[in-house]
Design a protein around this motif. Structure first.
Motif, PDB file in Angstrom:
ATOM      1  N   ILE A  75      27.405  59.849  41.209  1.00  0.00           N
ATOM      2  CA  ILE A  75      26.420  59.030  40.491  1.00  0.00           C
ATOM      3  C   ILE A  75      26.638  59.108  38.984  1.00  0.00           C
ATOM      4  N   THR A  83      20.710  52.705  41.161  1.00  0.00           N
ATOM      5  CA  THR A  83      20.262  54.000  40.633  1.00  0.00           C
ATOM      6  C   THR A  83      18.771  53.982  40.315  1.00  0.00           C
ATOM      7  N   SER A 124      17.900  56.705  34.813  1.00  0.00           N
ATOM      8  CA  SER A 124      17.853  56.974  36.254  1.00  0.00           C
ATOM      9  C   SER A 124      18.967  57.919  36.673  1.00  0.00           C
ATOM     10  N   ILE A 125      20.175  57.714  36.143  1.00  0.00           N
ATOM     11  CA  ILE A 125      21.292  58.611  36.444  1.00  0.00           C
ATOM     12  C   ILE A 125      20.948  60.017  35.986  1.00  0.00           C
ATOM     13  N   LEU A 138      18.326  61.494  38.313  1.00  0.00           N
ATOM     14  CA  LEU A 138      18.895  61.762  39.634  1.00  0.00           C
ATOM     15  C   LEU A 138      19.769  63.008  39.639  1.00  0.00           C
ATOM     16  N   ALA A 172      26.220  55.252  47.548  1.00  0.00           N
ATOM     17  CA  ALA A 172      26.851  55.737  46.317  1.00  0.00           C
ATOM     18  C   ALA A 172      28.335  56.023  46.531  1.00  0.00           C
ATOM     19  N   TRP A 174      17.016  54.245  43.685  1.00  0.00           N
ATOM     20  CA  TRP A 174      17.118  55.592  44.258  1.00  0.00           C
ATOM     21  C   TRP A 174      16.153  56.557  43.582  1.00  0.00           C
TER      22      TRP A 174
END
Length: 188
Positions: A83, A106, A4-5, A8, A64, A109
């Motif tokens: 992030i 995360t 996810s990081i 993103l 965040a 998001w």
């Protein structure tokens, strides 16, 4: 959480091609002069800004940066850098509750941005009485009872033999072999 990081904050491979980071995509969606996906014409008014995209970005940024401040006591970074710094917390033994918290955030998001940029089509409501129970409206909010499911998860229309209709009042369900009968009954 690491995936996810990555999605993103970095360019990533998805659906057979390279995509910009989700943060870049949502920022791009919020920019002025976006025509909402339609081909521009000389008479078409431009959307000044996408308020929903801006709001989503600001909500993510607020949480965040708050988490980043509580962890690192600094806020001198871009949102992507903030992030990305969460990736270091995954292995930090002195912060046992943070990896789960940051992972949930995360992941949420990434899903929120993806869902916002790629909305799914809702099922269609059929404003006819249910042949099984006779209800046209159901529940305290008086919502339409018959629902036609004709779209796949990716938003494409399903083939006729994959459609289904369900009554939210009595839970009766009609699928491919009964849809022709149902359409005749509803047409009367």
């Amino acid at each position: 959480m690491r995936e996810s990081i990555h999605r993103l904050t970095r360019e990533h491979f998805r659906d057979g091609r390279m995509r910009p980071s989700l943060l870049d995509q949502i920022q791009g969606a919020a920019q002025p002069d976006r025509t909402g996906g339609a081909a521009p014409s000389s008479t078409e008014l431009k959307i000044p800004v996408d308020v929903g995209a801006i709001s989503l970005y600001q909500d993510i940024e607020r949480v965040a940066r708050d988490d980043h401040w509580r962890l690192f006591k600094t806020d001198q970074a871009t949102l992507a850098e903030v992030i990305q710094a969460f990736d270091d917390v995954i292995t930090a033994d002195e912060l046992p509750e943070w990896p789960d918290h940051l992972g949930r955030n995360t992941d949420a998001w990434a899903e929120q941005i993806h869902s916002y940029l790629n909305p799914t089509k809702p099922p269609r409501r059929l404003n006819r009485p249910c042949p099984a129970c006779g209800q046209r409206l159901h529940g305290p909010d008086r919502e339409i009872a018959l629902t036609l499911y004709c779209y796949a998860d990716d938003g494409t229309m399903l083939k006729w033999d994959q459609w289904s209709v369900e009554c939210r009042g009595c839970s009766a369900r009609w699928e491919s072999d009964r849809l022709e009968w149902l359409s005749k009954v509803l047409a009367e």
